[in-house]
Design an enzyme around this catalytic site. Structure first.
Site, PDB file in Angstrom:
ATOM      1  N   LYS A   9     -17.416  58.382 -12.751  1.00 43.73           N
ATOM      2  CA  LYS A   9     -16.183  57.788 -12.271  1.00 43.73           C
ATOM      3  C   LYS A   9     -16.142  56.257 -12.388  1.00 43.73           C
ATOM      4  O   LYS A   9     -17.460  55.716 -12.362  1.00 43.73           O
ATOM      5  CB  LYS A   9     -15.823  58.520 -10.553  1.00 43.73           C
ATOM      6  N   ARG A  67     -12.804  63.666   3.833  1.00 41.14           N
ATOM      7  CA  ARG A  67     -12.070  62.793   3.034  1.00 41.14           C
ATOM      8  C   ARG A  67     -12.017  63.646   1.714  1.00 41.14           C
ATOM      9  O   ARG A  67     -13.145  63.769   1.021  1.00 41.14           O
ATOM     10  CB  ARG A  67     -13.094  61.698   2.907  1.00 41.14           C
ATOM     11  N   TYR A  71     -15.679  24.334  -3.974  1.00 44.64           N
ATOM     12  CA  TYR A  71     -14.761  24.351  -2.801  1.00 44.64           C
ATOM     13  C   TYR A  71     -15.157  24.247  -1.577  1.00 44.64           C
ATOM     14  O   TYR A  71     -16.127  24.741  -1.293  1.00 44.64           O
ATOM     15  CB  TYR A  71     -13.874  25.508  -3.091  1.00 44.64           C
ATOM     16  N   MET A  76     -13.696  31.097  -9.006  1.00 44.05           N
ATOM     17  CA  MET A  76     -13.165  32.391  -9.717  1.00 44.05           C
ATOM     18  C   MET A  76     -13.879  32.609 -11.049  1.00 44.05           C
ATOM     19  O   MET A  76     -14.313  33.636 -11.199  1.00 44.05           O
ATOM     20  CB  MET A  76     -11.491  31.942 -10.081  1.00 44.05           C
TER      21      MET A  76
HETATM   22  C1  LIG Z   1     -18.871  59.670  -6.100  1.00 43.34           C
HETATM   23  C2  LIG Z   1     -19.344  60.818  -5.871  1.00 43.34           C
HETATM   24  C3  LIG Z   1     -20.665  61.496  -6.237  1.00 43.34           C
HETATM   25  C4  LIG Z   1     -21.706  60.630  -6.602  1.00 43.34           C
HETATM   26  O1  LIG Z   1     -22.171  59.804  -5.404  1.00 43.34           O
HETATM   27  P1  LIG Z   1     -23.338  58.794  -5.503  1.00 43.34           P
HETATM   28  O2  LIG Z   1     -23.460  58.178  -4.054  1.00 43.34           O
HETATM   29  O3  LIG Z   1     -23.079  57.615  -6.410  1.00 43.34           O
HETATM   30  O4  LIG Z   1     -24.378  59.488  -5.982  1.00 43.34           O
HETATM   31  C5  LIG Z   1     -20.920  62.866  -6.140  1.00 43.34           C
HETATM   32  N1  LIG Z   1     -19.974  63.679  -5.713  1.00 43.34           N
HETATM   33  C6  LIG Z   1     -18.739  63.435  -5.162  1.00 43.34           C
HETATM   34  C7  LIG Z   1     -17.692  64.154  -4.624  1.00 43.34           C
HETATM   35  C8  LIG Z   1     -18.419  62.029  -5.339  1.00 43.34           C
HETATM   36  O5  LIG Z   1     -17.141  61.528  -4.906  1.00 43.34           O
END
Ligand SMILES: *Cc1c(COP(=O)(O)O)cnc(C)c1O
Length: 377
Positions: free
Chosen positions: A48, A146, A269, A320
Protein backbone atom coordinates in the site's frame (compact mmCIF):
# COMPACT_ATOMS: atom_id res chain seq x y z
CA UNK A 1 -3.40 20.24 -14.46
CA UNK A 2 -3.58 16.71 -15.80
CA UNK A 3 -1.72 13.87 -14.18
CA UNK A 4 0.60 13.75 -17.16
CA UNK A 5 1.54 17.40 -16.78
CA UNK A 6 2.18 16.94 -13.09
CA UNK A 7 4.47 14.05 -13.92
CA UNK A 8 6.59 16.31 -16.12
CA UNK A 9 7.49 18.29 -13.01
CA UNK A 10 9.51 15.29 -11.88
CA UNK A 11 12.97 14.43 -13.18
CA UNK A 12 13.29 14.51 -16.99
CA UNK A 13 15.82 11.74 -17.24
CA UNK A 14 17.63 9.38 -14.94
CA UNK A 15 20.17 11.20 -12.82
CA UNK A 16 18.53 14.55 -13.52
CA UNK A 17 16.82 15.00 -10.18
CA UNK A 18 18.32 16.94 -7.30
CA UNK A 19 17.15 14.28 -4.87
CA UNK A 20 16.83 10.55 -5.27
CA UNK A 21 15.62 7.54 -3.36
CA UNK A 22 17.92 4.62 -4.11
CA UNK A 23 16.10 1.34 -3.54
CA UNK A 24 18.17 -1.77 -2.94
CA UNK A 25 16.01 -4.52 -4.43
CA UNK A 26 18.31 -7.31 -3.26
CA UNK A 27 17.91 -6.06 0.31
CA UNK A 28 14.14 -6.02 -0.15
CA UNK A 29 14.14 -9.64 -1.37
CA UNK A 30 16.47 -10.62 1.49
CA UNK A 31 14.07 -9.09 4.01
CA UNK A 32 11.14 -11.02 2.52
CA UNK A 33 13.16 -14.24 2.78
CA UNK A 34 14.28 -13.43 6.33
CA UNK A 35 10.67 -13.06 7.42
CA UNK A 36 9.84 -16.30 5.63
CA UNK A 37 12.60 -18.16 7.45
CA UNK A 38 11.01 -17.15 10.72
CA UNK A 39 7.29 -17.27 9.96
CA UNK A 40 5.48 -20.58 10.14
CA UNK A 41 3.19 -19.28 7.40
CA UNK A 42 3.04 -17.90 3.91
CA UNK A 43 4.52 -14.40 3.68
CA UNK A 44 2.52 -11.83 1.72
CA UNK A 45 3.80 -8.45 0.63
CA UNK A 46 1.97 -5.31 1.74
CA UNK A 47 2.50 -2.70 -0.98
CA UNK A 48 0.00 0.00 0.00
CA UNK A 49 0.94 3.68 -0.26
CA UNK A 50 3.03 3.01 -3.37
CA UNK A 51 5.02 0.30 -1.63
CA UNK A 52 5.63 2.51 1.41
CA UNK A 53 6.92 5.20 -0.93
CA UNK A 54 9.48 3.00 -2.68
CA UNK A 55 7.37 2.23 -5.78
CA UNK A 56 4.71 -0.48 -5.64
CA UNK A 57 5.32 -2.10 -9.02
CA UNK A 58 9.09 -2.40 -8.59
CA UNK A 59 8.56 -3.75 -5.10
CA UNK A 60 5.98 -6.25 -6.35
CA UNK A 61 8.28 -7.40 -9.19
CA UNK A 62 11.11 -8.02 -6.76
CA UNK A 63 8.99 -9.82 -4.19
CA UNK A 64 7.45 -11.93 -6.95
CA UNK A 65 10.92 -13.00 -8.12
CA UNK A 66 11.72 -13.94 -4.54
CA UNK A 67 8.61 -16.15 -4.50
CA UNK A 68 5.89 -13.94 -3.07
CA UNK A 69 2.46 -14.81 -4.51
CA UNK A 70 0.12 -12.77 -2.31
CA UNK A 71 -0.08 -9.00 -2.19
CA UNK A 72 -2.08 -6.49 -0.22
CA UNK A 73 -2.69 -3.19 -1.95
CA UNK A 74 -4.35 -0.22 -0.31
CA UNK A 75 -6.73 0.80 -3.07
CA UNK A 76 -8.03 -0.83 -6.23
CA UNK A 77 -5.96 1.45 -8.44
CA UNK A 78 -2.73 0.20 -6.93
CA UNK A 79 -3.97 -3.36 -7.13
CA UNK A 80 -4.68 -3.01 -10.86
CA UNK A 81 -1.07 -1.88 -11.42
CA UNK A 82 0.16 -5.05 -9.80
CA UNK A 83 -2.29 -7.21 -11.72
CA UNK A 84 -0.90 -5.73 -14.96
CA UNK A 85 2.53 -7.18 -14.21
CA UNK A 86 1.55 -10.40 -12.45
CA UNK A 87 -1.32 -12.58 -13.64
CA UNK A 88 -0.56 -15.43 -11.25
CA UNK A 89 -0.84 -13.80 -7.84
CA UNK A 90 -3.61 -13.13 -5.34
CA UNK A 91 -4.14 -9.43 -4.79
CA UNK A 92 -6.16 -8.22 -1.84
CA UNK A 93 -7.49 -4.69 -1.62
CA UNK A 94 -7.47 -3.41 1.96
CA UNK A 95 -9.76 -0.43 1.43
CA UNK A 96 -12.18 -1.31 -1.37
CA UNK A 97 -15.14 0.90 -2.18
CA UNK A 98 -17.45 -1.78 -3.44
CA UNK A 99 -20.20 0.60 -4.58
CA UNK A 100 -17.91 2.34 -7.08
CA UNK A 101 -15.33 -0.26 -7.88
CA UNK A 102 -16.97 -3.67 -8.01
CA UNK A 103 -16.55 -3.93 -11.79
CA UNK A 104 -12.82 -3.08 -11.55
CA UNK A 105 -12.34 -5.67 -8.84
CA UNK A 106 -14.09 -8.36 -10.90
CA UNK A 107 -12.34 -7.41 -14.13
CA UNK A 108 -8.89 -7.71 -12.58
CA UNK A 109 -9.66 -10.60 -10.22
CA UNK A 110 -8.90 -8.50 -7.16
CA UNK A 111 -10.07 -9.69 -3.76
CA UNK A 112 -11.69 -7.04 -1.59
CA UNK A 113 -11.16 -7.12 2.17
CA UNK A 114 -14.76 -6.57 3.22
CA UNK A 115 -15.31 -4.84 6.53
CA UNK A 116 -19.06 -4.22 6.80
CA UNK A 117 -22.40 -5.79 5.91
CA UNK A 118 -23.12 -3.15 3.32
CA UNK A 119 -19.93 -4.05 1.46
CA UNK A 120 -20.69 -7.75 1.78
CA UNK A 121 -24.17 -7.29 0.30
CA UNK A 122 -22.96 -5.09 -2.52
CA UNK A 123 -20.19 -7.55 -3.34
CA UNK A 124 -22.61 -10.49 -3.41
CA UNK A 125 -25.00 -8.52 -5.64
CA UNK A 126 -22.26 -7.38 -8.02
CA UNK A 127 -20.90 -10.88 -8.28
CA UNK A 128 -24.20 -12.36 -9.36
CA UNK A 129 -24.65 -9.47 -11.85
CA UNK A 130 -21.18 -10.20 -13.28
CA UNK A 131 -21.54 -13.97 -13.19
CA UNK A 132 -18.43 -14.00 -11.01
CA UNK A 133 -17.85 -15.68 -7.66
CA UNK A 134 -18.24 -13.42 -4.62
CA UNK A 135 -14.73 -14.16 -3.42
CA UNK A 136 -13.54 -11.93 -0.64
CA UNK A 137 -11.51 -11.59 2.50
CA UNK A 138 -13.48 -10.95 5.63
CA UNK A 139 -11.75 -8.31 7.71
CA UNK A 140 -13.00 -8.66 11.27
CA UNK A 141 -12.31 -6.29 14.12
CA UNK A 142 -10.70 -7.74 17.23
CA UNK A 143 -9.93 -4.54 19.07
CA UNK A 144 -8.23 -1.91 16.92
CA UNK A 145 -11.64 -0.46 15.97
CA UNK A 146 -10.33 0.80 12.69
CA UNK A 147 -11.83 -0.99 9.72
CA UNK A 148 -13.23 -4.43 10.32
CA UNK A 149 -16.55 -6.14 10.79
CA UNK A 150 -17.57 -5.40 14.37
CA UNK A 151 -19.17 -7.91 16.73
CA UNK A 152 -22.87 -7.27 16.07
CA UNK A 153 -22.42 -7.25 12.30
CA UNK A 154 -20.40 -10.42 12.46
CA UNK A 155 -23.19 -12.09 14.45
CA UNK A 156 -25.74 -11.00 11.85
CA UNK A 157 -23.54 -12.42 9.11
CA UNK A 158 -22.95 -15.71 10.92
CA UNK A 159 -26.65 -16.24 11.64
CA UNK A 160 -27.76 -15.50 8.09
CA UNK A 161 -27.17 -18.76 6.25
CA UNK A 162 -28.37 -17.37 2.91
CA UNK A 163 -25.88 -14.54 3.01
CA UNK A 164 -23.08 -16.73 4.28
CA UNK A 165 -23.53 -19.30 1.57
CA UNK A 166 -23.30 -16.66 -1.15
CA UNK A 167 -19.99 -15.25 0.00
CA UNK A 168 -16.84 -17.20 -0.83
CA UNK A 169 -14.56 -16.27 2.07
CA UNK A 170 -10.99 -16.67 0.81
CA UNK A 171 -9.36 -15.29 3.93
CA UNK A 172 -10.34 -14.37 7.48
CA UNK A 173 -8.22 -11.47 8.65
CA UNK A 174 -7.81 -9.04 11.50
CA UNK A 175 -5.30 -6.37 12.47
CA UNK A 176 -3.38 -5.72 15.70
CA UNK A 177 -3.39 -2.37 17.46
CA UNK A 178 -0.37 -2.72 19.77
CA UNK A 179 1.88 -5.29 18.15
CA UNK A 180 4.85 -2.93 18.31
CA UNK A 181 4.58 -3.09 22.10
CA UNK A 182 5.31 -6.78 22.73
CA UNK A 183 4.36 -6.58 26.41
CA UNK A 184 0.97 -4.99 25.79
CA UNK A 185 -1.88 -7.19 27.08
CA UNK A 186 -3.93 -5.98 24.11
CA UNK A 187 -2.03 -8.42 21.86
CA UNK A 188 -3.19 -11.53 23.74
CA UNK A 189 -6.70 -10.14 24.06
CA UNK A 190 -6.95 -9.61 20.31
CA UNK A 191 -5.42 -13.03 19.65
CA UNK A 192 -8.01 -14.72 21.86
CA UNK A 193 -10.82 -12.91 20.08
CA UNK A 194 -9.45 -13.82 16.68
CA UNK A 195 -9.15 -17.48 17.64
CA UNK A 196 -12.74 -17.47 18.86
CA UNK A 197 -14.00 -15.92 15.62
CA UNK A 198 -11.97 -18.36 13.61
CA UNK A 199 -13.92 -21.27 15.07
CA UNK A 200 -16.85 -20.15 12.96
CA UNK A 201 -14.68 -20.39 9.82
CA UNK A 202 -12.91 -23.72 10.19
CA UNK A 203 -12.12 -24.17 6.48
CA UNK A 204 -10.93 -20.64 5.83
CA UNK A 205 -7.32 -19.43 5.72
CA UNK A 206 -6.52 -16.94 8.43
CA UNK A 207 -4.23 -13.91 8.59
CA UNK A 208 -3.58 -11.82 11.67
CA UNK A 209 -0.09 -10.35 11.80
CA UNK A 210 1.53 -7.28 10.30
CA UNK A 211 5.34 -6.94 10.70
CA UNK A 212 5.28 -6.35 14.43
CA UNK A 213 2.69 -9.07 14.93
CA UNK A 214 4.84 -11.53 13.01
CA UNK A 215 7.76 -10.82 15.32
CA UNK A 216 5.54 -11.55 18.34
CA UNK A 217 5.95 -15.22 17.47
CA UNK A 218 4.27 -18.25 15.90
CA UNK A 219 1.00 -17.90 17.84
CA UNK A 220 0.33 -14.85 15.71
CA UNK A 221 1.22 -16.31 12.31
CA UNK A 222 -1.80 -18.44 11.31
CA UNK A 223 -1.74 -19.20 7.54
CA UNK A 224 -0.53 -15.92 6.09
CA UNK A 225 1.45 -13.04 7.57
CA UNK A 226 1.18 -9.50 6.17
CA UNK A 227 4.44 -7.62 6.69
CA UNK A 228 4.82 -4.14 5.33
CA UNK A 229 7.43 -2.00 7.06
CA UNK A 230 9.79 -4.88 7.87
CA UNK A 231 10.11 -5.65 4.15
CA UNK A 232 11.23 -2.07 3.72
CA UNK A 233 13.91 -2.43 6.35
CA UNK A 234 12.54 -1.51 9.74
CA UNK A 235 12.12 -3.85 12.72
CA UNK A 236 9.20 -2.48 14.75
CA UNK A 237 10.77 -4.19 17.75
CA UNK A 238 13.64 -6.58 18.05
CA UNK A 239 13.10 -9.52 20.35
CA UNK A 240 16.19 -11.42 19.27
CA UNK A 241 14.12 -14.32 18.00
CA UNK A 242 13.67 -13.35 14.37
CA UNK A 243 16.35 -12.59 11.79
CA UNK A 244 17.13 -8.93 11.44
CA UNK A 245 15.95 -7.03 8.42
CA UNK A 246 18.22 -4.49 6.75
CA UNK A 247 17.76 -1.05 5.22
CA UNK A 248 16.37 -0.90 1.69
CA UNK A 249 16.02 2.78 0.85
CA UNK A 250 18.54 5.61 0.77
CA UNK A 251 17.49 9.23 0.42
CA UNK A 252 20.18 11.41 -1.11
CA UNK A 253 20.32 14.94 -2.42
CA UNK A 254 22.91 17.06 -4.17
CA UNK A 255 25.14 19.56 -2.48
CA UNK A 256 24.40 22.81 -4.33
CA UNK A 257 26.53 25.44 -2.59
CA UNK A 258 29.29 25.77 -0.02
CA UNK A 259 29.66 29.22 1.49
CA UNK A 260 31.43 30.53 4.56
CA UNK A 261 29.14 32.23 7.03
CA UNK A 262 30.81 34.61 9.45
CA UNK A 263 30.57 34.73 13.23
CA UNK A 264 27.33 36.20 14.50
CA UNK A 265 25.53 35.47 11.20
CA UNK A 266 22.66 32.97 11.13
CA UNK A 267 21.44 30.41 8.60
CA UNK A 268 17.96 29.73 7.26
CA UNK A 269 14.40 30.72 8.14
CA UNK A 270 13.85 32.13 11.56
CA UNK A 271 17.61 32.57 12.05
CA UNK A 272 17.51 29.46 14.19
CA UNK A 273 21.21 28.59 13.84
CA UNK A 274 23.88 31.19 14.44
CA UNK A 275 27.58 30.76 13.77
CA UNK A 276 29.81 31.33 16.80
CA UNK A 277 32.84 31.23 14.50
CA UNK A 278 33.07 31.35 10.70
CA UNK A 279 31.64 28.09 9.34
CA UNK A 280 31.44 26.53 5.86
CA UNK A 281 27.72 25.95 5.29
CA UNK A 282 26.52 23.48 2.67
CA UNK A 283 23.15 23.79 0.97
CA UNK A 284 21.57 20.43 0.04
CA UNK A 285 18.70 20.16 -2.45
CA UNK A 286 15.99 18.32 -0.55
CA UNK A 287 13.46 19.86 1.78
CA UNK A 288 10.08 19.20 3.27
CA UNK A 289 8.52 19.10 -0.21
CA UNK A 290 10.68 16.03 -0.77
CA UNK A 291 9.73 14.45 2.52
CA UNK A 292 12.57 15.68 4.73
CA UNK A 293 10.43 16.47 7.78
CA UNK A 294 10.44 20.10 8.81
CA UNK A 295 10.87 18.97 12.41
CA UNK A 296 14.22 17.34 11.64
CA UNK A 297 16.21 20.39 12.68
CA UNK A 298 16.12 20.82 16.45
CA UNK A 299 18.60 23.28 17.93
CA UNK A 300 18.88 21.23 21.12
CA UNK A 301 19.42 17.89 19.44
CA UNK A 302 22.00 17.37 16.70
CA UNK A 303 20.99 15.44 13.60
CA UNK A 304 23.75 14.24 11.26
CA UNK A 305 23.70 13.49 7.56
CA UNK A 306 26.55 11.86 5.67
CA UNK A 307 28.72 13.67 3.15
CA UNK A 308 31.91 12.23 1.65
CA UNK A 309 32.05 9.68 4.46
CA UNK A 310 31.75 12.32 7.19
CA UNK A 311 28.85 12.86 9.57
CA UNK A 312 27.88 16.49 9.66
CA UNK A 313 25.01 18.21 11.46
CA UNK A 314 22.01 20.00 10.06
CA UNK A 315 22.45 23.70 10.68
CA UNK A 316 19.27 25.75 10.41
CA UNK A 317 15.66 24.94 9.66
CA UNK A 318 14.56 22.57 6.94
CA UNK A 319 12.99 24.62 4.16
CA UNK A 320 10.75 23.52 1.29
CA UNK A 321 13.50 22.56 -1.15
CA UNK A 322 16.68 22.64 0.90
CA UNK A 323 18.48 21.80 4.07
CA UNK A 324 21.65 23.46 5.33
CA UNK A 325 24.55 21.61 6.93
CA UNK A 326 27.66 22.64 8.83
CA UNK A 327 30.77 21.37 7.04
CA UNK A 328 33.26 22.58 9.68
CA UNK A 329 34.28 19.05 10.64
CA UNK A 330 35.05 17.96 7.06
CA UNK A 331 38.43 18.62 5.39
CA UNK A 332 37.89 21.41 2.90
CA UNK A 333 39.11 19.41 -0.12
CA UNK A 334 36.83 16.45 0.69
CA UNK A 335 33.62 18.17 -0.38
CA UNK A 336 32.54 19.88 -3.57
CA UNK A 337 29.24 20.93 -5.03
CA UNK A 338 27.31 18.27 -6.95
CA UNK A 339 28.13 15.58 -4.39
CA UNK A 340 25.37 13.38 -3.03
CA UNK A 341 24.54 13.78 0.63
CA UNK A 342 22.85 10.87 2.45
CA UNK A 343 19.90 12.01 4.53
CA UNK A 344 19.01 8.46 5.52
CA UNK A 345 20.00 5.01 4.32
CA UNK A 346 22.67 2.47 5.22
CA UNK A 347 24.77 5.05 7.10
CA UNK A 348 22.09 7.24 8.64
CA UNK A 349 19.33 4.96 9.93
CA UNK A 350 15.83 6.04 8.96
CA UNK A 351 14.96 5.38 12.61
CA UNK A 352 17.16 8.32 13.66
CA UNK A 353 15.10 10.53 11.34
CA UNK A 354 11.79 9.30 12.70
CA UNK A 355 12.94 9.49 16.33
CA UNK A 356 14.15 13.03 15.85
CA UNK A 357 10.65 13.90 14.59
CA UNK A 358 8.77 11.76 17.13
CA UNK A 359 7.24 9.54 14.50
CA UNK A 360 7.86 6.14 12.89
CA UNK A 361 9.88 5.14 9.80
CA UNK A 362 6.64 4.33 7.95
CA UNK A 363 5.73 8.01 8.13
CA UNK A 364 9.13 9.07 6.77
CA UNK A 365 9.18 6.58 3.88
CA UNK A 366 5.61 7.19 2.74
CA UNK A 367 6.24 10.93 2.88
CA UNK A 368 9.01 10.95 0.28
CA UNK A 369 7.89 13.44 -2.36
CA UNK A 370 7.04 12.51 -5.92
CA UNK A 371 9.72 14.70 -7.47
CA UNK A 372 12.34 12.54 -5.75
CA UNK A 373 13.64 10.18 -8.38
CA UNK A 374 13.32 6.49 -7.49
CA UNK A 375 16.38 4.53 -8.58
CA UNK A 376 16.45 0.75 -8.35
CA UNK A 377 19.70 -1.11 -7.86
C1 LIG B 1 -0.53 -1.66 6.73
C2 LIG B 1 -1.10 -2.96 7.08
C3 LIG B 1 -0.26 -4.07 7.25
C4 LIG B 1 1.24 -3.97 7.24
O1 LIG B 1 1.65 -3.30 8.42
P1 LIG B 1 3.18 -3.10 8.85
O2 LIG B 1 3.10 -2.62 10.24
O3 LIG B 1 3.74 -2.09 7.92
O4 LIG B 1 3.85 -4.41 8.71
C5 LIG B 1 -0.87 -5.29 7.48
N1 LIG B 1 -2.20 -5.41 7.55
C6 LIG B 1 -3.04 -4.37 7.42
C7 LIG B 1 -4.51 -4.56 7.52
C8 LIG B 1 -2.52 -3.10 7.18
O5 LIG B 1 -3.34 -2.05 7.06
Amino acid sequence: MSEREIDTLGPRSEGDAAARLVVDLAALAANWRAIGSFAAAEVAGVVKANGYGLGATEVARTLHSAGCRTFFAGFSREAVEIRRIHGDVEIFVLMPRIGDEAHVLHEHRLIPCLFDLDGIDRWIASASANGAPARAALHVDTGIHRLGLVGEELDVFLCDEARRSRLDVALLMSHLACADEPSSPANRRQLDRFRAIREDFPQVRASFANSAGTFLGPDYHFDLVRPGISLYGHDPHYLGTAPRVGPVAKLEARLAQIATVGPGESVGYGAMATCDVARPIGVVLAGYADGVPRGLYRPERRFDVLVAGHRVPLFGRVSMDMITIDLSEVPRDAVRTGMWVEIFGPSVAVETVSEQCETIPNDILTGIGRRVERIYV
